[in-house]
Design an enzyme around this catalytic site. Sequence first.
Site, PDB file in Angstrom:
ATOM      1  N   GLU A   1       0.851  -1.199   0.000  1.00 24.94           N
ATOM      2  CA  GLU A   1       0.000   0.000   0.000  1.00 24.94           C
ATOM      3  C   GLU A   1       0.889   1.253   0.000  1.00 24.94           C
ATOM      4  OE1 GLU A   1      -3.201  -0.627   2.880  1.00 24.94           O
ATOM      5  OE2 GLU A   1      -3.950  -2.249   1.638  1.00 24.94           O
TER       6      GLU A   1
HETATM    7  C1  HEC Z   1      -2.845   0.739  -2.000  1.00 23.25           C
HETATM    8  C2  HEC Z   1      -4.239   0.744  -1.614  1.00 23.25           C
HETATM    9  C3  HEC Z   1      -4.690   1.358  -0.324  1.00 23.25           C
HETATM   10  C4  HEC Z   1      -4.233   2.475   0.325  1.00 23.25           C
HETATM   11  C5  HEC Z   1      -3.119   3.407  -0.068  1.00 23.25           C
HETATM   12  C6  HEC Z   1      -5.067   2.638   1.484  1.00 23.25           C
HETATM   13  N1  HEC Z   1      -6.006   1.658   1.516  1.00 23.25           N
HETATM   14 FE1  HEC Z   1      -7.508   1.493   2.846  1.00 23.25          FE
HETATM   15  N2  HEC Z   1      -7.893  -0.342   2.149  1.00 23.25           N
HETATM   16  C7  HEC Z   1      -7.344  -0.937   1.058  1.00 23.25           C
HETATM   17  C8  HEC Z   1      -7.711  -2.319   0.998  1.00 23.25           C
HETATM   18  C9  HEC Z   1      -7.301  -3.315  -0.076  1.00 23.25           C
HETATM   19  C10 HEC Z   1      -8.524  -2.563   2.131  1.00 23.25           C
HETATM   20  C11 HEC Z   1      -9.119  -3.902   2.556  1.00 23.25           C
HETATM   21  C12 HEC Z   1      -8.014  -4.711   3.217  1.00 23.25           C
HETATM   22  C13 HEC Z   1      -8.543  -5.903   3.971  1.00 23.25           C
HETATM   23  O1  HEC Z   1      -9.727  -5.956   4.267  1.00 23.25           O
HETATM   24  O2  HEC Z   1      -7.727  -6.780   4.305  1.00 23.25           O
HETATM   25  C14 HEC Z   1      -8.637  -1.278   2.817  1.00 23.25           C
HETATM   26  C15 HEC Z   1      -9.445  -1.058   3.945  1.00 23.25           C
HETATM   27  C16 HEC Z   1      -9.678   0.206   4.488  1.00 23.25           C
HETATM   28  C17 HEC Z   1     -10.723   0.522   5.443  1.00 23.25           C
HETATM   29  C18 HEC Z   1     -11.759  -0.448   5.984  1.00 23.25           C
HETATM   30  C19 HEC Z   1     -13.082  -0.256   5.296  1.00 23.25           C
HETATM   31  C20 HEC Z   1     -14.056  -1.355   5.622  1.00 23.25           C
HETATM   32  O3  HEC Z   1     -15.230  -1.196   5.324  1.00 23.25           O
HETATM   33  O4  HEC Z   1     -13.638  -2.392   6.179  1.00 23.25           O
HETATM   34  C21 HEC Z   1     -10.609   1.843   5.741  1.00 23.25           C
HETATM   35  C22 HEC Z   1     -11.480   2.658   6.675  1.00 23.25           C
HETATM   36  C23 HEC Z   1      -9.473   2.340   4.994  1.00 23.25           C
HETATM   37  N3  HEC Z   1      -8.955   1.335   4.220  1.00 23.25           N
HETATM   38  C24 HEC Z   1      -8.960   3.637   5.076  1.00 23.25           C
HETATM   39  C25 HEC Z   1      -7.700   3.968   4.579  1.00 23.25           C
HETATM   40  C26 HEC Z   1      -6.913   5.099   5.006  1.00 23.25           C
HETATM   41  C27 HEC Z   1      -7.322   6.115   6.048  1.00 23.25           C
HETATM   42  C28 HEC Z   1      -5.761   5.089   4.277  1.00 23.25           C
HETATM   43  C29 HEC Z   1      -4.571   5.997   4.367  1.00 23.25           C
HETATM   44  C30 HEC Z   1      -3.948   6.170   5.642  1.00 23.25           C
HETATM   45  C31 HEC Z   1      -5.850   3.945   3.388  1.00 23.25           C
HETATM   46  N4  HEC Z   1      -7.012   3.285   3.624  1.00 23.25           N
HETATM   47  C32 HEC Z   1      -4.902   3.645   2.420  1.00 23.25           C
HETATM   48  C33 HEC Z   1      -6.524  -0.289   0.140  1.00 23.25           C
HETATM   49  C34 HEC Z   1      -5.788   0.850   0.447  1.00 23.25           C
END
Ligand code: HEC
Lengths: 341, 341
Positions: B116
């Site tokens: 990420e």
């Molecule tokens: C490169 C891609 C990527 C980046 C950059 C990223 N995310 Fe995500 N995010 C994901 C993925 C893929 C998941 C699901 C992972 C899992 O469930 O194992 C996720 C899950 C989440 C969730 C959970 C949502 C749910 O309904 O379960 C939240 C809230 C979230 N991210 C916020 C953020 C925040 C705040 C940041 C920055 C600090 C961020 N993400 C950066 C890809 C990303």
Amino acid sequence: QPPIDNSATAGEWQALPVKAESPAANPTTAEKVELGKKLFFDPRLSLTGTVSCNSCHNLMEGGDDGRPSSMGVHGSIGPRNAPTVWNSVFQASQFWDGRSPSLEDQAKGPIVAAPEMGMPAHENAIKRIAAIPGYQTEFRDVFDSENSVTIDNVVKAIAAFERTLVTPNSAFDRFVQGDRSALTDKQIRGMQLFSDIGCTECHSGPAFNGWDVGSTTQTFEEFPRNAESQLVGQYGLDRDLGRFAATNRKSDKHYFKVPTLRNISLTSPYFHNGAVAKLSDAVRVMSETQLDTELSNEEVESIVDFFSALDGEFPSIALPRIPSRPGESVLEDQEPAAVGE
Amino acid sequence: QPPIDNSATAGEWQALPVKAESPAANPTTAEKVELGKKLFFDPRLSLTGTVSCNSCHNLMEGGDDGRPSSMGVHGSIGPRNAPTVWNSVFQASQFWDGRSPSLEDQAKGPIVAAPEMGMPAHENAIKRIAAIPGYQTEFRDVFDSENSVTIDNVVKAIAAFERTLVTPNSAFDRFVQGDRSALTDKQIRGMQLFSDIGCTECHSGPAFNGWDVGSTTQTFEEFPRNAESQLVGQYGLDRDLGRFAATNRKSDKHYFKVPTLRNISLTSPYFHNGAVAKLSDAVRVMSETQLDTELSNEEVESIVDFFSALDGEFPSIALPRIPSRPGESVLEDQEPAAVGE
Ligand code: HEC
Ligand code: HEC
Ligand code: HEC
Ligand code: HEC
Ligand SMILES: [Ca+2]
Ligand SMILES: [Ca+2]
Ligand SMILES: [Ca+2]
Ligand SMILES: [Mg+2]
């Protein structure tokens, strides 16, 4: 009434226009600007769906990416530093070597450049956009015809948006318009020095890039002019042949467009290869390689201080809503998830 | 007064709250939200300076990235589909497997996740932010103490911003609040069917994810429940062990959080592995794997049509200005430009 009394001032200091003209072939309209804004921010114009114009020209900051050279799809690194798109309308050509004559023409490049947005061809980008109903409607409204999702209209809209990216009313602008309190004494000293030692020979006009309002000729200059300077080797400043690659004219070897110095404190690292991290060092490079002059630390500092007066006012931009294809992504051709354990 | 007259309706249909509560440990303030917004959009929190939270959770669209699974720094591909951050506050845990108990805790993950944002450690991100004078000032103002640029405060600010990402006033919400003309007949049929066949067994409550306002327990369900369905193999739906990886409890094998269906038409592709490109196919997968029911095309369509009524109103967001380190990038540690010919 000259803005600063010292008559040694070679520069005809000019404020930045608050608005840019649009060409007859692509008149700016509010709707076109809105559409262009969406496209500028839309990562679906890139192969992987992860890279938009804004990725390398971040409008939340200096209109650049803060990297020595840009990183496009699949993490590939390009050969040059990303120039700012703020005020890019105030110059007669685009790219470090000026190889593109207009913002419209320029915008065609990155979409299909392998280390940038990486699309195999413009058609692939057009296919994505055309698959999104909201874009279909907007293109039809803006360009007033059916089947108007074309690469020519895409770049017209983007260019129209870019023409709004101007940052007037810097402290410098207010100063030259008569507000003598807009600059500090040190900044005025830096401004004077900038003129006295000859920086204004190249960096003149409202954008400090040799351009004048209405001008369609671009200023190119040799860089480094004094190839002897040890800074040249230190920063690898003689590896890129500049404009020669675009024209194949021997006399264009190591010639580069004179870039704007507006918002220069926000666009580190510096020069076409982004090899110089600090603005103070960039000033040293310029004085040594272009003017064969060594500046004291205090002199360098005063110029850097003057440069901070070139930070303009950034228009407030509402985050666009980019239209969707309901119930279906346009990136369905992407690699599937890595298989978990 | 029941929203639709047919008493077969199992669901207690609920409108989405227009505002989310904040926890005592991290009260929402306007200044904190502004700071969190900047951090959410700031790519300098990633190793290469190219990936922000918004890269994978694009607030200009569905709060997702439209890819089967996300792409982070250096083009690396992760194992799961990016869920939307719109309305993520309306659930009792975060991630597909619910392994994170809060938005604050969740936000620590991506910054240091290799595929990420790829930072080696939180300190590296903190060092970058702390080097930016504008952030120093803002953190001090928001958290009312010196040396307040800490990972705990970073995620508090981000979470406060995320709590504002709610999309009320969908056609569905207006319908359940009494505006009978807000849905078409076909959508009402879809809504009815959604309830009749048992989708609401799992997708209940204001966010259609089993959560109720104030609830702190998360609903997890087995997926696929009917492992026999040929769709399971076709889409590789049984490869990820889900919550088991988080708890190591055998009974958690293939259990997943029930996700929200708000704005579901904007968040293709579907399921934890993003293997299903079309919403209509996702509905078929659900009915077959969760309810052992085969739906006709017409039935599937009516549910998809109902789902389009779950598109909410997106708050207008002003593009933040992210602060700079004047005259110096915080990405000075990046690879230099590829050498030109
Ligand atoms: C490169 C891609 C990527 C980046 C950059 C990223 N995310 Fe995500 N995010 C994901 C993925 C893929 C998941 C699901 C992972 C899992 O469930 O194992 C996720 C899950 C989440 C969730 C959970 C949502 C749910 O309904 O379960 C939240 C809230 C979230 N991210 C916020 C953020 C925040 C705040 C940041 C920055 C600090 C961020 N993400 C950066 C890809 C990303
Ligand atoms: C992956 C990075 C990347 C992406 C994506 C990207 N650019 Fe650029 N842009 C650059 C680099 C690097 C240059 C300088 C290239 C050169 O001079 O050879 C540049 C040059 C420009 C210039 C010329 C500015 C000047 O002063 O000469 C403009 C305008 C511009 N880009 C606009 C855009 C638009 C519009 C898009 C999207 C359609 C876009 N860019 C996408 C990296 C990028
Ligand atoms: C003879 C022409 C010339 C003179 C004189 C000159 N410059 Fe430049 N300047 C250029 C050119 C051309 C470039 C672009 C070089 C490149 O390819 O990176 C440039 C680039 C710069 C940059 C970096 C811009 C960026 O975005 O990376 C700064 C800062 C700068 N000049 C400041 C100065 C200062 C200060 C002086 C006087 C001490 C000066 N220049 C004198 C032609 C000149
Ligand atoms: C027994 C519980 C259960 C039932 C019944 C159920 N679902 Fe689900 N639903 C889930 C779970 C758990 C997931 C997450 C699956 C995963 O890991 O991707 C999900 C995911 C979804 C998704 C994809 C969400 C996304 O963001 O990718 C859709 C669409 C959906 N359900 C619709 C329905 C419909 C329509 C029905 C009825 C035909 C239904 N569900 C019945 C538990 C259920
Ligand atoms: Ca630069
Ligand atoms: Ca989406
Ligand atoms: Ca999805
Ligand atoms: Mg910058």
